[in-house]
Write a protein that holds these residues in place. Sequence first.
Motif, mmCIF file in Angstrom:
data_model
loop_
_atom_site.group_PDB
_atom_site.id
_atom_site.type_symbol
_atom_site.label_atom_id
_atom_site.label_comp_id
_atom_site.label_asym_id
_atom_site.label_seq_id
_atom_site.Cartn_x
_atom_site.Cartn_y
_atom_site.Cartn_z
ATOM 1 N N TRP A 1 0.805 -1.218 0.000
ATOM 2 C CA TRP A 1 0.000 0.000 0.000
ATOM 3 C C TRP A 1 0.844 1.277 0.000
ATOM 4 O O TRP A 1 0.331 2.360 -0.283
ATOM 5 C CB TRP A 1 -0.907 0.015 1.228
ATOM 6 C CG TRP A 1 -2.093 -0.876 1.130
ATOM 7 C CD1 TRP A 1 -2.270 -2.090 1.742
ATOM 8 C CD2 TRP A 1 -3.296 -0.653 0.388
ATOM 9 N NE1 TRP A 1 -3.498 -2.621 1.421
ATOM 10 C CE2 TRP A 1 -4.149 -1.766 0.594
ATOM 11 C CE3 TRP A 1 -3.730 0.392 -0.450
ATOM 12 C CZ2 TRP A 1 -5.405 -1.859 0.005
ATOM 13 C CZ3 TRP A 1 -4.986 0.292 -1.036
ATOM 14 C CH2 TRP A 1 -5.811 -0.815 -0.806
ATOM 15 N N ASP B 1 -1.839 5.387 -2.064
ATOM 16 C CA ASP B 1 -3.003 6.226 -1.764
ATOM 17 C C ASP B 1 -2.656 7.707 -1.608
ATOM 18 O O ASP B 1 -3.505 8.496 -1.203
ATOM 19 C CB ASP B 1 -3.658 5.741 -0.475
ATOM 20 C CG ASP B 1 -2.724 5.880 0.718
ATOM 21 O OD1 ASP B 1 -1.505 5.839 0.510
ATOM 22 O OD2 ASP B 1 -3.208 6.024 1.851
ATOM 23 N N LEU C 1 -4.953 10.081 -3.617
ATOM 24 C CA LEU C 1 -6.316 10.093 -3.090
ATOM 25 C C LEU C 1 -6.408 10.902 -1.802
ATOM 26 O O LEU C 1 -7.319 11.711 -1.620
ATOM 27 C CB LEU C 1 -6.794 8.664 -2.846
ATOM 28 C CG LEU C 1 -7.171 7.847 -4.087
ATOM 29 C CD1 LEU C 1 -7.388 6.391 -3.706
ATOM 30 C CD2 LEU C 1 -8.426 8.413 -4.741
ATOM 31 N N THR D 1 -5.378 1.489 5.282
ATOM 32 C CA THR D 1 -5.573 2.393 4.144
ATOM 33 C C THR D 1 -6.971 2.237 3.572
ATOM 34 O O THR D 1 -7.643 3.220 3.252
ATOM 35 C CB THR D 1 -4.530 2.116 3.048
ATOM 36 O OG1 THR D 1 -3.232 2.413 3.556
ATOM 37 C CG2 THR D 1 -4.791 2.991 1.821
ATOM 38 N N HIS D 2 -7.427 0.994 3.436
ATOM 39 C CA HIS D 2 -8.760 0.744 2.897
ATOM 40 C C HIS D 2 -9.828 1.325 3.817
ATOM 41 O O HIS D 2 -10.805 1.946 3.346
ATOM 42 C CB HIS D 2 -8.965 -0.764 2.715
ATOM 43 C CG HIS D 2 -10.229 -1.115 1.994
ATOM 44 N ND1 HIS D 2 -11.288 -1.723 2.632
ATOM 45 C CD2 HIS D 2 -10.616 -0.943 0.709
ATOM 46 C CE1 HIS D 2 -12.265 -1.920 1.765
ATOM 47 N NE2 HIS D 2 -11.887 -1.452 0.587
ATOM 48 N N LEU E 1 -9.812 5.127 3.491
ATOM 49 C CA LEU E 1 -10.466 5.573 2.262
ATOM 50 C C LEU E 1 -11.980 5.626 2.445
ATOM 51 O O LEU E 1 -12.639 6.575 2.004
ATOM 52 C CB LEU E 1 -10.112 4.638 1.106
ATOM 53 C CG LEU E 1 -8.707 4.746 0.539
ATOM 54 C CD1 LEU E 1 -8.482 3.685 -0.525
ATOM 55 C CD2 LEU E 1 -8.458 6.129 -0.037
#
Length: 244
Positions: free
Chosen positions: A101, A105, A108, A165-166, A169
């Motif tokens: 990861w 990101d 984003l 991270t997921h 988000l």
Amino acid sequence: MIATFPSSGFIALSFLYFLLFFLFEACVPRASTILVLGHIIGVMRPGRPVTVDRSAVREHALRLFEERGFEQTTIGDITTAAGISRQTLFRLFPSKADLVWDELDVGLMAAFVAAERDPEPRTLREIVHQVFRTPVELEDPEQVESARRRLRLVGTSPSLLRHHTHETLQERMTLAVGRATDLTAPAELVARALVALGLAAMVWWADHETADSAAEILDLTLLSLAKAAPVESGCRDDQDPQVP
């Protein structure tokens, strides 16, 4: 006043120094003894820590993940391939999943920050374009290839979806879509759907050698789903919704 005593390492080094001194004193001239001992002590003296190339470590890990699988690759495999210690690895990457990861990101998260600072009222379509579509417009060939490799791993390793991270988000997307002026469903529900849709589109793009960019694939996915919206939602069959 508290007395301080030399460390055991210092005492051992001093003992070795004097032992070598007397040995060399008996065998070689004084000047040579001083030069030799100076060289030995200089070599033994700890210096600055060796700089570790973060990207090189990540590349070793990605190659192993691709060859053996993410779950099957151990921390020991990675440290051996990279020639570093476990301590150094975890200083650079707190977990094995961070090797995948890492920096994936960045765009984003920067877009979410910019959206949160935007004082203007936005529609859901505008917010999706602002925080979701624009950051995936990758132009650098190296960035494109790196993103493809890591997204393939995400698509084949369900455990990577449990990475923070997921979750982050989804949380940031919930805050973003919650600002939409035309939102008709719970923000968290819409955010989860968008994150799942975006991830599915990106993994598909990574798995297929298509000429379309990641942003174009996301556009096509959003457009196709928009066409499936019920008529009473305001989207007529004879009018395609305009995807940003």
